[in-house]
Design a protein around this motif. Sequence first.
Motif, PDB file in Angstrom:
ATOM      1  N   ARG A 297       0.827  -1.192   0.000  1.00  0.00           N
ATOM      2  CA  ARG A 297       0.000   0.000   0.000  1.00  0.00           C
ATOM      3  C   ARG A 297       0.869   1.253   0.000  1.00  0.00           C
ATOM      4  NH1 ARG A 297      -4.828  -1.436   4.364  1.00  0.00           N
ATOM      5  NH2 ARG A 297      -5.676  -3.258   3.239  1.00  0.00           N
ATOM      6  N   GLY A 298       0.268   2.340  -0.376  1.00  0.00           N
ATOM      7  CA  GLY A 298       1.002   3.588  -0.396  1.00  0.00           C
ATOM      8  C   GLY A 298       1.513   3.908  -1.784  1.00  0.00           C
ATOM      9  N   LYS A 299       2.199   5.030  -1.882  1.00  0.00           N
ATOM     10  CA  LYS A 299       2.691   5.508  -3.172  1.00  0.00           C
ATOM     11  C   LYS A 299       4.199   5.314  -3.284  1.00  0.00           C
ATOM     12  CE  LYS A 299      -1.059   8.789  -3.875  1.00  0.00           C
ATOM     13  NZ  LYS A 299      -1.421  10.192  -4.227  1.00  0.00           N
ATOM     14  N   HIS A 300       4.674   5.359  -4.537  1.00  0.00           N
ATOM     15  CA  HIS A 300       6.067   5.056  -4.831  1.00  0.00           C
ATOM     16  C   HIS A 300       6.803   6.307  -5.323  1.00  0.00           C
ATOM     17  CE1 HIS A 300       5.490   0.592  -4.822  1.00  0.00           C
ATOM     18  NE2 HIS A 300       4.253   0.946  -5.100  1.00  0.00           N
ATOM     19  N   PRO A 301       8.114   6.352  -5.098  1.00  0.00           N
ATOM     20  CA  PRO A 301       8.885   7.449  -5.684  1.00  0.00           C
ATOM     21  C   PRO A 301       9.038   7.271  -7.190  1.00  0.00           C
ATOM     22  CG  PRO A 301      10.334   5.935  -4.487  1.00  0.00           C
ATOM     23  CD  PRO A 301       8.930   5.497  -4.217  1.00  0.00           C
ATOM     24  N   LEU A 302       9.389   8.336  -7.864  1.00  0.00           N
ATOM     25  CA  LEU A 302       9.653   8.333  -9.303  1.00  0.00           C
ATOM     26  C   LEU A 302      11.031   8.930  -9.544  1.00  0.00           C
ATOM     27  CD1 LEU A 302       8.802   8.096 -12.323  1.00  0.00           C
ATOM     28  CD2 LEU A 302       7.854  10.412 -12.106  1.00  0.00           C
ATOM     29  N   ILE A 303      11.865   8.190 -10.266  1.00  0.00           N
ATOM     30  CA  ILE A 303      13.200   8.678 -10.627  1.00  0.00           C
ATOM     31  C   ILE A 303      13.216   8.948 -12.121  1.00  0.00           C
ATOM     32  CG2 ILE A 303      15.667   8.161 -10.684  1.00  0.00           C
ATOM     33  CD1 ILE A 303      15.072   6.135  -8.371  1.00  0.00           C
ATOM     34  N   VAL A 304      13.535  10.166 -12.517  1.00  0.00           N
ATOM     35  CA  VAL A 304      13.588  10.565 -13.922  1.00  0.00           C
ATOM     36  C   VAL A 304      15.052  10.575 -14.351  1.00  0.00           C
ATOM     37  CG1 VAL A 304      13.002  12.344 -15.603  1.00  0.00           C
ATOM     38  CG2 VAL A 304      11.535  11.986 -13.583  1.00  0.00           C
ATOM     39  N   TRP A 305      15.380   9.764 -15.373  1.00  0.00           N
ATOM     40  CA  TRP A 305      16.745   9.715 -15.897  1.00  0.00           C
ATOM     41  C   TRP A 305      16.784  10.429 -17.246  1.00  0.00           C
ATOM     42  CZ3 TRP A 305      21.618   9.131 -14.697  1.00  0.00           C
ATOM     43  CH2 TRP A 305      22.551   8.974 -15.720  1.00  0.00           C
ATOM     44  N   LEU A 306      17.677  11.417 -17.375  1.00  0.00           N
ATOM     45  CA  LEU A 306      17.839  12.182 -18.601  1.00  0.00           C
ATOM     46  C   LEU A 306      19.171  11.812 -19.245  1.00  0.00           C
ATOM     47  CD1 LEU A 306      16.495  15.606 -17.304  1.00  0.00           C
ATOM     48  CD2 LEU A 306      15.262  13.816 -18.551  1.00  0.00           C
ATOM     49  N   HIS A 307      19.090  11.246 -20.433  1.00  0.00           N
ATOM     50  CA  HIS A 307      20.240  10.647 -21.121  1.00  0.00           C
ATOM     51  C   HIS A 307      21.228  11.683 -21.625  1.00  0.00           C
ATOM     52  CE1 HIS A 307      18.726  11.995 -25.006  1.00  0.00           C
ATOM     53  NE2 HIS A 307      17.533  11.545 -24.665  1.00  0.00           N
ATOM     54  N   GLY A 308      22.385  11.198 -22.073  1.00  0.00           N
ATOM     55  CA  GLY A 308      23.398  12.043 -22.685  1.00  0.00           C
ATOM     56  C   GLY A 308      23.079  12.353 -24.140  1.00  0.00           C
ATOM     57  N   GLY A 309      23.912  13.181 -24.744  1.00  0.00           N
ATOM     58  CA  GLY A 309      23.653  13.632 -26.111  1.00  0.00           C
ATOM     59  C   GLY A 309      23.607  12.515 -27.130  1.00  0.00           C
ATOM     60  N   GLY A 310      24.423  11.481 -26.947  1.00  0.00           N
ATOM     61  CA  GLY A 310      24.495  10.404 -27.924  1.00  0.00           C
ATOM     62  C   GLY A 310      23.272   9.530 -27.986  1.00  0.00           C
TER      63      GLY A 310
ATOM     64  N   THR B  11       2.619  10.144 -13.442  1.00  0.00           N
ATOM     65  CA  THR B  11       2.075  10.302 -12.083  1.00  0.00           C
ATOM     66  C   THR B  11       0.560  10.115 -12.047  1.00  0.00           C
ATOM     67  OG1 THR B  11       2.003  12.706 -12.398  1.00  0.00           O
ATOM     68  CG2 THR B  11       3.949  11.803 -11.299  1.00  0.00           C
ATOM     69  N   ARG B  12      -0.117  10.467 -13.128  1.00  0.00           N
ATOM     70  CA  ARG B  12      -1.575  10.273 -13.155  1.00  0.00           C
ATOM     71  C   ARG B  12      -1.951   8.796 -13.297  1.00  0.00           C
ATOM     72  NH1 ARG B  12      -1.434  15.152 -15.992  1.00  0.00           N
ATOM     73  NH2 ARG B  12      -1.160  14.053 -17.976  1.00  0.00           N
ATOM     74  N   ARG B  13      -1.142   8.032 -14.011  1.00  0.00           N
ATOM     75  CA  ARG B  13      -1.491   6.641 -14.301  1.00  0.00           C
ATOM     76  C   ARG B  13      -0.952   5.667 -13.259  1.00  0.00           C
ATOM     77  NH1 ARG B  13       1.027   4.794 -18.176  1.00  0.00           N
ATOM     78  NH2 ARG B  13       2.285   6.539 -18.940  1.00  0.00           N
ATOM     79  N   ASN B  14      -0.116   6.148 -12.354  1.00  0.00           N
ATOM     80  CA  ASN B  14       0.517   5.264 -11.381  1.00  0.00           C
ATOM     81  C   ASN B  14       0.461   5.884  -9.995  1.00  0.00           C
ATOM     82  OD1 ASN B  14       1.939   3.160 -13.306  1.00  0.00           O
ATOM     83  ND2 ASN B  14       2.427   5.161 -14.153  1.00  0.00           N
ATOM     84  N   ARG B  15       0.725   5.052  -8.997  1.00  0.00           N
ATOM     85  CA  ARG B  15       0.700   5.523  -7.608  1.00  0.00           C
ATOM     86  C   ARG B  15       2.041   6.154  -7.269  1.00  0.00           C
ATOM     87  NH1 ARG B  15      -0.482   0.966  -3.761  1.00  0.00           N
ATOM     88  NH2 ARG B  15       0.826  -0.216  -5.196  1.00  0.00           N
ATOM     89  N   ILE B  16       2.190   7.405  -7.660  1.00  0.00           N
ATOM     90  CA  ILE B  16       3.451   8.129  -7.475  1.00  0.00           C
ATOM     91  C   ILE B  16       3.312   9.088  -6.299  1.00  0.00           C
ATOM     92  CG2 ILE B  16       5.133   9.682  -8.531  1.00  0.00           C
ATOM     93  CD1 ILE B  16       5.001   6.949  -9.871  1.00  0.00           C
ATOM     94  N   ASP B  17       4.332   9.101  -5.461  1.00  0.00           N
ATOM     95  CA  ASP B  17       4.412  10.051  -4.355  1.00  0.00           C
ATOM     96  C   ASP B  17       4.968  11.371  -4.910  1.00  0.00           C
ATOM     97  OD1 ASP B  17       4.959  11.560  -2.112  1.00  0.00           O
ATOM     98  OD2 ASP B  17       5.827   9.892  -0.974  1.00  0.00           O
TER      99      ASP B  17
END
Length: 426
Positions: free
Chosen positions: A207-220, A287-293
């Motif tokens: 139960r409860g919500k989960h964190p979200l980690i956003v990874w932003l890639h390099g130029g290549g 965040t709308r489609r998942n249980r994100i904190d």
Amino acid sequence: MATPTSRRTILAAGTGATLGLSLPGVTAYADDGGATTSVRFTLNAQVLDGGEQVTAITLNTARLGPIDPDSLTTATFTVHAKATSPIPIADGDTISGEYDLDRTVTAVRLDHRGNIVLDLSHAEGQTGGGTLGYIRGRARNVMLDLAYTITQRAPIVSRDQRPITIKNFVQNRRLSDPEVDAFSSYISGSGMKYRLYSPTGSRASRRGKHPLIVWLHGGGEGASLPDNYYDNETTLRANRGALGFATPQAQRIFDGAYVLAPQSTSAWMQDGPRFAPLIREIIGDVTRRNRIDHDRIYVAGCSNGGYMTMKMTTVYPNLFAAAVPICGVVTSFPPGGAPLIPDSELARISTPSWLVTSRDDTTVDPQANTAHAHDLIPDSLMTLYDQVIWNGHRFAGHWSWIYVARNDPSINGTHIWQWMAAQHRH
């Protein structure tokens, strides 16, 4: 509205590009005294710190019946591999990573299903076996077309001593890489592609919500739209930046986290202000489609993505609980123009930030960029390595993201993943 694609969907690139889709048919060891047949095979890949490599081949032989493992040796089969660009290379341009060579079989074994597995020699920096090529003129990685040829050189024997000769080997269209396959594919309403890892097992069901980690890639790892190439693959296969946060170790630390990896349609640094709301749109979709904190959304990225990490915290100062810019760019690029992120914007960043780079980075000046940003971002932390070495292999100094992908940076005994997980938006 996001359009989901199953994680098991066949790899597909933009129009005109194919990803490892060659299907060679090979006549193999001929023995008139044994049964002959045709089998399909799958290329098994793994993302090393230096990028993805084909590390093994699974022959779908279970349907042939139980095989005597004593009849299998490293000389039973030979493997030839050819890797070519999926898109034309312009005159005067070059691509690194292509190969046409024999792969060394280091072991032959049976898996739990009874399929024959050929383990292949692979290592950091080893030539041949990679799944990506780098087009220098485009400054982009692309998924190589992979054509593997297998030849049976000696008979194999079933457990009832029946000789088996495989006449034809047919390559499956899809690479098998469990870490990459765990990320589902999506396209945002504005047309930006992204991959998403969802927590599994007991952490997903709690139960409860989960964190979200956003990874932003390099130029290549961005798209190369002049070639109509936009794969949604290289973001995960070029390095372990996003994959690191989906490992069991990271999932334990974050108590089950979603990991989001958007793919730029070019390079983040080409137009960060335009890309920022497109990334924000994807975050909103997820965040709308998942249980994100909403109080535990984190952003991290390397090189181009290091710049974009900082840019996101200037545009959306109240969105993220923490930011990890790795070898990011804040000065003008190329030199001579206006800074990508002015000092006044850096000084107003309020998101807790931990910056990482290496002193021997010859691609992005660590002092003029990371150290300078650290001096201006209030209360920021910084890890400055002397060089990039992991498991005894020395990488280019720009590749300091390897350390973050392995949770190596630490200050006063606290490692960077634990620090991130402890941050909550105020």
